[in-house]
Design a protein around this motif. Sequence first.
Motif, PDB file in Angstrom:
ATOM      1  N   ASP A  13     -33.247  20.692  10.113  1.00 17.36           N
ATOM      2  CA  ASP A  13     -34.237  20.885   9.054  1.00 17.36           C
ATOM      3  C   ASP A  13     -34.067  22.223   8.349  1.00 17.36           C
ATOM      4  O   ASP A  13     -34.912  22.617   7.544  1.00 17.36           O
TER       5      ASP A  13
ATOM      6  N   SER B  20     -30.686  23.292   7.230  1.00 21.97           N
ATOM      7  CA  SER B  20     -29.233  23.262   7.018  1.00 21.97           C
ATOM      8  C   SER B  20     -28.814  23.808   5.664  1.00 21.97           C
ATOM      9  O   SER B  20     -27.650  24.143   5.457  1.00 21.97           O
TER      10      SER B  20
ATOM     11  N   SER C  22     -34.201  21.565   4.262  1.00 21.29           N
ATOM     12  CA  SER C  22     -33.499  20.352   4.674  1.00 21.29           C
ATOM     13  C   SER C  22     -33.240  19.491   3.449  1.00 21.29           C
ATOM     14  O   SER C  22     -34.167  19.206   2.685  1.00 21.29           O
TER      15      SER C  22
ATOM     16  N   GLU D 117     -32.465  16.508   3.733  1.00 19.18           N
ATOM     17  CA  GLU D 117     -32.819  15.152   4.154  1.00 19.18           C
ATOM     18  C   GLU D 117     -34.302  14.868   3.961  1.00 19.18           C
ATOM     19  O   GLU D 117     -34.683  13.833   3.433  1.00 19.18           O
TER      20      GLU D 117
END
Length: 755
Positions: A447, A449, A463, A465
Amino acid sequence: MQVFRPLEAGDPERVGPYRIVGRLGSGGMGRVYLARSPGGRATAVKVVHEELSDDAAFRKRFGREVVAARRVTGPFTAPVVDADPDADQPWLATAHVPGVPLGTAVATHGAWPERSVRALGSGLAEALEAIHRVHVVHRDLKPSNVLLAPDGPRVIDFGISVAADDTKLTTTGAVVGSPGYLPPEQLVGREVGPAGDVFALGALLVYAATGTGAFGGGPAYAVNYRVVHEDPDLAGLPDGLADVVVRCLAKDPGRRPGVPELIEELGRWEGTDGTRSTFTPVTWLPAPVAADVTALRAAPLPEEATATTADADLPTVTVAPPTAVATARLGAPNVRPSLAARLRAVARQRRAAVLAVSGTLVVLAVVAGLLLPRAFSGASGGGDGTTSSGSPTAAAKQLAVRGQWSAEKDLWQPVAADGKVVGESDGVLHAVDADSGDIVWTYDDPDASSFEGVSDGLVIASSSENGTIQGIDLDRGKRVWSVPAKAHTAPGTSWHLHLRVVVAHGTVYVNAMYDLPEGAERSGTYAVSALDTATGRLKWTRTVEHTLSGALAVVDGVLYGGVKEAGGTYFHAWDADSGDQLWRYHASASRHYAGEVTAITVSDGTVYFGDSRGVLHAVDARRGTKLWTCEPDTDGLEEWLEPLVVSDGVVYGGTGSPTSDYDSGAVHAVAADSGRLLRTEHTEREPELHGLLDGSVLFSTKAGGLYAADARTGAPPVETRLSSGDPDATVDGDRVYFDGGDGRLHAGRISLTST
């Protein structure tokens, strides 16, 4: 003429990163030093007196006021560039204004003509408007706190200013300030607001116009008595100034004029050359004062202070302990690439190691074929935007980078801060020691990155994502807070992409794109939001139905960003605390060809921003009105790149392709006051500016070179090779950290020597 004094025994050699070279003055709160920043810029550093440093209540007030005061900005105020409220002796640093104090000018050359007094009042009123706009009161406006510069006065030393909405911090019965300029309400212990500064402005007008104080001289208690109980002495005051001065010096604060009224009334002054409200030495200053100001401005400050000039100052009276501290503006967050650059980077694979070499850094020092302009020093050149050619006009310099260490990992887009170099490698955050290259900590969390930058002692990561944003302690590598995307995602939408995340002064500012439900007329929407770093609580959010640009900047309590709307591209200024729109500037008319805002910087009350059409804009930061635009010949294919650098009246910036950073680019120099293109220098690949070092503009290119262009002489730039490819360099003072092309992070020390 000099306005600094030699150092004395016991004076510090350094304060934070600043090298102390002379004394500028002292007051009830601390001593002010002339200093040099790591990059060589003249700076005024104020160090709090030791006895106040030991006062826990004072420290608390100091810290809180620094937070409030960072919002102050304006063309007639001196910007504060750094502060450390938690140091053993708290300090703050402002840009050094090489100006003559008003007290010195009047004491030396006598009373001013009405024209000059009106111009002075006009500038001071605008300064007060900038201060009051963010709910701060100066509280110590006096002749020595007004510096005279060629382009108008500067209000300095908010040494006893108090946030207007936080007057409960003031010690009961405390009266801090200078006799003759303190308003009656302050002397009798009542609440002091903006009207108190208007009273001081009126007293300054009397002093400038007559050479004496409005309430006479003598012991402080006698002057203060006359302020409270007697009418001002206006003998010698020009008739044209009497009405406005009488109203400013009214005993009742409610009967004094407001600052906007003063700007309107005093702003209608006319210079000796017939121009209206135009600040130049000739138009606004008395001739002998203009000569002193011009001479002081032209004389470079030495590395060591060797002479002293007495400063005509007034005593600061303190009845009860001081209760307030200096207004400060903290440093801006680290700059990140534009949206287009970030999306290109996401799409590209991480570069592979292309060279298997030892950690030894090979240094080349060669003269580059491209020539940067004489215009970098403000000297005359071609001025037509063409590429320069010819031979050097001054002694050439040699640029070298001497290797210091190489780390095992390469860090993508490294940032140097507080003795560490931080970056991301293969989705994992690392911090290495800036002096040794040893890994200080590693933070491996999916979370976190995407490395966003460093600000307020925190490493910011997100993050890609799920949109979570994390704040990680810079010293320990431990998570301090985490904010999920749902905190700023409106009902009926889903988070899609962070365009930019910036953290400043306890707030996370987020530019994001959100998906709409299937079947909606539009595919997505945008919003800019502010979240509390301590709790993750949403402070405010502004939905933007049209396209939100990736560039975002927070300066002095104002959030700046760009929006592509139906009528074209607009540049917005929002109140950073509330999200309220302060103004909106129409940057270009066509929505389809308007481009996006890609780079933003603020300097001396002007916002400079570049867009993806190759246009550089300058806008008044207070009003949002156009000052100028500049459009170098880039064939319409080059966007302005972050960062933009403003120094000594010149805006430096790079441009590159909006679709690929493998294409050629250019470095431009633009006159900050007029927008005149001074010179364009083409580069083999996209450039990145790194600021100034020892009088030279530093920039690197994605072809692997580091360049230094002398900003004073216009001598040709020199180059040293950092890498065979994109060096991904960051510069901190005279240190450079970069990818050497071997999959390792390298550190080197930059040296510039005359040949």
